[in-house]
Design a protein around this motif. Sequence first.
Motif: not given
Length: 154
Positions: A126-151
């Motif tokens: 099981g993940k703790k709440n702070y682990d879940k928030r960290e996963s969301i941050k990493q996923r958002d950062a990855q999405r931003e990088m992909q968007r910047a590369l695409r643009d």
Amino acid sequence: MSREGIKVLAQNKKARHDYFIEETYEAGIVLTGTEIKSIRRGRVNLKDGYAGIRNGEAWLYNVHISEYEQGNRYNHDPVRARKLLLHRGEINKLLGQTKVQGYSLVPLRLYLKGGFCKVEIGLAKGKKNYDKRESIKQRDAQREMQRALRDRNR
């Protein structure tokens, strides 16, 4: 249908959000006729499901398979416990690992492979709440990088 002959019928997306998946196992399921007909129509929900070892056998609990419309009196109980088909060594290994504090078995996806219904179960912690928030941050950062590369490539 994909290249390998696997057709995914249901996924448990919430499991990857709520747990760290350490290992995955492929298991067959013992089903009745109306259950497989309902599964082939995609009428299955893995969200609240979990697996466990009881009397040396692996079982799948709380997986909701809707009743088959044409099943009349031969229909099944939608949330009955279903036996999982695993090798003895795998069951013993999972039994030892689930005894460790914080580990459980969760179904990740249900699919057809070569005409047979299989379930992928994961050994999860099981993940703790702070682990879940960290996963969301990493996923958002990855999405931003992909968007910047695409643009940039436009």
